[in-house]
Scaffold this motif. Structure first.
Motif, PDB file in Angstrom:
ATOM      1  N   HIS A  67       1.101  13.808  -8.663  1.00  0.00           N
ATOM      2  CA  HIS A  67       0.920  12.454  -8.095  1.00  0.00           C
ATOM      3  C   HIS A  67       1.318  12.437  -6.631  1.00  0.00           C
ATOM      4  CE1 HIS A  67       0.568   8.164  -7.828  1.00  0.00           C
ATOM      5  NE2 HIS A  67       1.830   7.992  -7.525  1.00  0.00           N
ATOM      6  N   HIS A  69      -0.039  10.459  -2.693  1.00  0.00           N
ATOM      7  CA  HIS A  69      -0.989   9.697  -1.870  1.00  0.00           C
ATOM      8  C   HIS A  69      -0.883  10.354  -0.499  1.00  0.00           C
ATOM      9  CE1 HIS A  69      -0.619   6.543  -4.959  1.00  0.00           C
ATOM     10  NE2 HIS A  69       0.680   6.677  -4.824  1.00  0.00           N
ATOM     11  N   HIS A 238      -0.576   3.474 -11.687  1.00  0.00           N
ATOM     12  CA  HIS A 238       0.882   3.431 -11.646  1.00  0.00           C
ATOM     13  C   HIS A 238       1.306   2.663 -12.887  1.00  0.00           C
ATOM     14  CE1 HIS A 238       0.138   4.123  -7.298  1.00  0.00           C
ATOM     15  NE2 HIS A 238       1.213   4.875  -7.410  1.00  0.00           N
ATOM     16  N   HIS A 277       4.652   7.608 -13.480  1.00  0.00           N
ATOM     17  CA  HIS A 277       6.021   7.069 -13.526  1.00  0.00           C
ATOM     18  C   HIS A 277       6.510   6.789 -14.956  1.00  0.00           C
ATOM     19  CE1 HIS A 277       6.086   6.972  -9.220  1.00  0.00           C
ATOM     20  NE2 HIS A 277       5.191   6.014  -9.118  1.00  0.00           N
ATOM     21  N   ASP A 328       4.841  11.678  -5.683  1.00  0.00           N
ATOM     22  CA  ASP A 328       4.401  10.385  -5.178  1.00  0.00           C
ATOM     23  C   ASP A 328       4.067  10.560  -3.687  1.00  0.00           C
ATOM     24  OD1 ASP A 328       3.686   7.716  -5.078  1.00  0.00           O
ATOM     25  OD2 ASP A 328       5.524   6.987  -6.019  1.00  0.00           O
TER      26      ASP A 328
HETATM   27 ZN   LIG Z   1       2.238   6.417  -6.214  1.00  0.00          ZN
END
Ligand SMILES: [Zn+2]
Length: 474
Positions: A67, A69, A238, A277, A328
């Motif tokens: 995960h 971005h 998410h 998550h 993340d």
């Molecule tokens: Zn994220």
């Protein structure tokens, strides 16, 4: 005929038998692993074969970040002292709204460089913003240029009517639902399989915080899941990430349950999901995820940075859920170093349960390799060192001062080493880092300089300069 031969490495395969060859070799033929074993069985390299001497080094499957971005690489260290909800609303969403396609392009280069330089060979890039064909091109072309593998998930949005919540303004999305679905298919058809490196998927927000932002409609979730099932795509989100007394509580009061409960109610919890998550799941939700075959990606550093919770990994493992590891976006982690994630994951869960056997070095290596690969739908191609799998390999040098007496090498990789100790990275059979230097890309310094400039400009355009460039926060 192999074109690459790695010799004398401490080879940690993470295969089904979890074999380790303390003095081992791996051969690479085109984009795949063609052989491996103990040095007693090493083949004589033919003419023109590139030999990498991995003596004193640990050879593992390339790390798989489940995960990320990638545009977050422009905005590290901008969210300290903020819970997730105010951080999103005050910092991240205003910054994201400023980004041009050229900003996205340079962020994609920076993200790829950081990952290669820390031993990551594949990541799930949850592409945020109202991405269209041009912005997806800006994100994906640098990936191909750098030669790194990605599952790029095209995010889809749809404004619910009536709005889910009046907490945030329900501004109409730039495209209607049918156009959004059609564009996603068009982008998938354009890029899926490119360079043998780009794998396409979908991203649809289903979590409390994003439902309260009116980012998603029930129809989008239902039709997006149908599209994912029809095209055999992974779909990410998410899930149950947020502060218990803020978005999680508000969503619970509005719906009578949690994020997974909501997917179950829609009949939308399927094995295509890569749930991100999964912090505050109730026992029934863990059972539902396990029963669905969906995977979870845990991002404990990100969750600790925002202080929104610790995922129930012990319970998830006991239920048989496949749990991988991610960072993340680096705006909410400040690092894409997967070695750092492994160490933190082991320590935070062991101390939480007062049980040092719960999360071993071996278990977190599994999470960062084969488990993440399975979550991304790539478990038959990457995530372990096996004949026939794609040659995605990371070689870590444990001969430096901080690792020079490693004793137990698997433990040393997790608890003593850093991602930047990676010495060589091979992706899809191609060396992308050798002797600590990028191969086939000589614009690294230019990318770093341009990223700094573009980040500062975006922060200024968002009116956040005085909030972010604080010398000493009191
Ligand atoms: Zn994220």
């Amino acid at each position: 005929m192999a074109q690459l031969l790695i010799t004398h490495g401490y080879v940690v395969t993470v295969d089904a038998e979890r074999r380790v060859f303390p003095d081992g070799w791996i051969s690479v033929d085109e984009d795949r692993i063609s052989g491996l074993g103990p040095m007693e069985t090493v083949p004589v390299p033919g003419e023109g074969v590139q030999v990498i001497d991995a003596g004193g080094k640990v050879v593992i499957p390339g790390l798989v970040n489940g995960h990320n971005h990638h545009w977050g690489s422009l905005f590290k260290n901008t969210g300290e002292g903020l819970l997730l909800e105010p951080w999103l609303d005050k910092i991240t969403l205003p910054l994201g709204a400023q980004l041009s396609n050229d900003d996205l392009r340079i962020a994609a280069y920076l993200g790829a460089i950081e990952q290669i330089r820390t031993g990551t060979t594949c990541s799930l890039n949850h592409a945020v913003n109202n991405n269209d064909a041009d912005s997806m091109r800006a994100i994906i072309e640098p990936v191909l240029d750098m030669g790194i593998r990605q599952l790029v998930t095209k995010e889809m949005r749809n404004t619910p009517n009536p709005p889910f919540s009046d907490r945030h303004e329900a501004r109409p999305h730039v495209r209607g639902l049918d156009d959004e679905l059609a564009l996603a298919e068009e982008i998938i058809d354009t890029w899926d399989g490119s360079g043998g490196l780009v794998h396409m998927g979908l991203a649809i927000e289903t979590g409390a915080n994003w439902m309260l932002h009116n980012a998603t409609s029930d129809q989008l979730i239902e039709q997006g899941v149908a599209l994912a099932q029809r095209r055999n795509l992974k779909i990410t989100n998410h899930c149950s990430a947020g502060t218990p007394w803020l978005s999680i509580d508000e969503f619970g009061k509005a719906t009578g349950g949690g994020d997974v409960d909501y997917l179950v109610r829609l009949g939308a919890l399927v094995d295509n999901w890569v749930l991100i998550h999964a912090l505050h799941l109730k026992e029934r939700e863990i059972a539902a995820v396990a029963g669905s075959g969906a995977s979870v990606i845990s991002n404990p550093v990100s969750n600790a940075y925002s202080s929104d919770g610790i995922a129930p990994l012990k319970e998830m493992f006991e239920a048989g859920i496949n749990v991988g590891l991610g960072t993340d976006g680096t705006y909410v982690n400040c690092s894409a170093d997967m070695v750092e994630q492994m160490k933190f994951t082991a320590l935070i869960h062991n101390v939480t349960h007062l049980d040092p056997t719960l999360m071993s070095a071996e278990r977190v290596i599994e999470m960062a390799t084969i488990n993440s690969a399975r979550a991304l739908g790539l478990g038959d191609q990457i995530g372990s060192l096996e004949v026939g799998k794609k040659a995605d390999i990371a070689i870590f040098d444990l001969g430096k001062a901080h690792t020079s007496v490693p004793n137990r090498l698997v433990g040393a990789l997790v608890f003593s080493a850093h991602g930047t100790d990676v010495d060589a990275v091979i992706i899809n059979g191609e060396p992308r880092l050798l002797n600590g230097e990028l191969v086939g890309f000589d614009s690294e310094q230019e990318v770093l300089a341009e990223a700094r400039r573009r980040a500062a400009d975006a922060i200024e355009r968002a009116g956040l300069t005085d909030d972010i460039f604080v010398h000493w926060q009191k």
